[in-house]
Design an enzyme around this catalytic site. Structure first.
Site, PDB file in Angstrom:
ATOM      1  N   CYS A 155       4.724   2.880  -7.365  1.00 41.93           N
ATOM      2  CA  CYS A 155       4.267   1.606  -6.788  1.00 41.93           C
ATOM      3  C   CYS A 155       3.679   0.701  -7.869  1.00 41.93           C
ATOM      4  O   CYS A 155       3.403   1.134  -8.993  1.00 41.93           O
ATOM      5  CB  CYS A 155       3.222   1.857  -5.703  1.00 41.93           C
ATOM      6  SG  CYS A 155       3.901   2.488  -4.155  1.00 41.93           S
TER       7      CYS A 155
ATOM      8  N   HIS B 270       0.287  -3.064  -4.217  1.00 45.37           N
ATOM      9  CA  HIS B 270      -0.984  -2.870  -3.508  1.00 45.37           C
ATOM     10  C   HIS B 270      -2.158  -2.916  -4.467  1.00 45.37           C
ATOM     11  O   HIS B 270      -1.997  -3.021  -5.694  1.00 45.37           O
ATOM     12  CB  HIS B 270      -0.964  -1.538  -2.741  1.00 45.37           C
ATOM     13  CG  HIS B 270      -0.752  -0.326  -3.591  1.00 45.37           C
ATOM     14  ND1 HIS B 270      -1.775   0.310  -4.263  1.00 45.37           N
ATOM     15  CD2 HIS B 270       0.378   0.391  -3.864  1.00 45.37           C
ATOM     16  CE1 HIS B 270      -1.298   1.352  -4.913  1.00 45.37           C
ATOM     17  NE2 HIS B 270       0.005   1.441  -4.688  1.00 45.37           N
TER      18      HIS B 270
END
Length: 263
Positions: free
Chosen positions: A189, A173
């Site tokens: 992440c 992301h």
């Protein structure tokens, strides 16, 4: 090199990158030396990723070597790509994300990865879902959820969720802390510069596309080789010398045919 060719690997030589010679000698072309401050740091991180260098945002020994060595090579080799389409490799050793089309690298980007206590997993994953302007759930109550389009949303404006066997909640992301790109700061992440994921990666991906995450050693065990180094000089061919002709120290004069000798 013959072995690499037999493997059908794709080689990207840094000699293909533009370069120039300054008054002080050779300097590989870059887009960070003419910048300053945060803009310079971001540009340097992107340059390091393109050169397959560990992303640091600092001019270290490896960066200097790539910057000032004229015969320098950047290699991306995939012996058995999982698809002929677009897919992703996240190199945990170098803090880079490489976008491949089949076995050919078509883009390299710096990323932020997980800390030692919340590491980014190593896995052969797939993209499970893709969202623009995602809301953030706060990791199951660990943090306060943040709505989409909120400038405090740590996901930025793009999310690609990953399907990893036995795990959940991991994804690729955007971010709201660009200075952390190139380090280990996330909860596991993979964070990218917002521009990179929004314009250069997200539009090229689709649900189901493979995403491999691993260290240099793990990726090599899967047939992915990413490295850079000064180009080794090719050995010069050895000239074969003809053996010296033997010289007859007692030459005998030949008699032309048809001549008679009188005694």
């Amino acid at each position: 090199m013959k072995k690499i060719k037999r493997l059908g690997a794709f080689i990207l030589a840094a000699s293909l990158l533009p370069s120039f010679v300054s008054a002080k000698g050779f300097v590989r072309q870059n887009d960070f030396m003419d910048k300053s401050g945060q803009e310079r740091t971001h540009a340097l991180k992107k340059w390091q990723a393109r050169m397959n260098l560990p992303v640091t945002g600092r001019i270290n020994d490896k960066t200097n070597q790539a910057l000032y060595t004229q015969n320098y090579e950047v290699y991306d080799m995939v012996t058995n790509p999982p698809t002929s389409g677009n897919w992703i490799v996240v190199n945990k050793s170098r803090r880079t994300l490489t976008l491949y089309k089949g076995g050919q690298s078509i883009g390299k980007f710096p990323v932020t990865l997980g800390t030692s206590s919340t590491p980014t997993p190593s896995a052969k994953a797939k993209i499970q879902n893709m969202h623009k302007n995602p809301a953030w759930g706060g990791m199951g109550g660990k943090y306060t959820p943040v709505a989409s389009n909120d400038p405090k949303n740590p996901l930025g404006e793009r999310w690609m969720g990953l399907s990893i066997p036995g795990m959940s909640g991991y994804g690729i992301h955007g971010n709201i802390k660009p200075l952390q790109i190139g380090g280990y700061y996330s909860n596991g992440c993979i964070r990218m510069f917002n521009y990179d994921i929004e314009n250069l990666v997200f539009p090229k991906m689709k649900v189901g596309a493979p995403v491999w995450l691993g260290t240099d050693a793990e990726l090599e065990s899967w047939g992915v080789y990413q490295y850079s180094r000064p180009k080794k000089a090719e050995p010069k061919p050895v000239e074969k010398k003809e053996p010296p002709k033997e010289v007859n120290k007692n030459p005998v004069e030949e008699v032309p045919a048809g001549d008679l000798l009188e005694f």
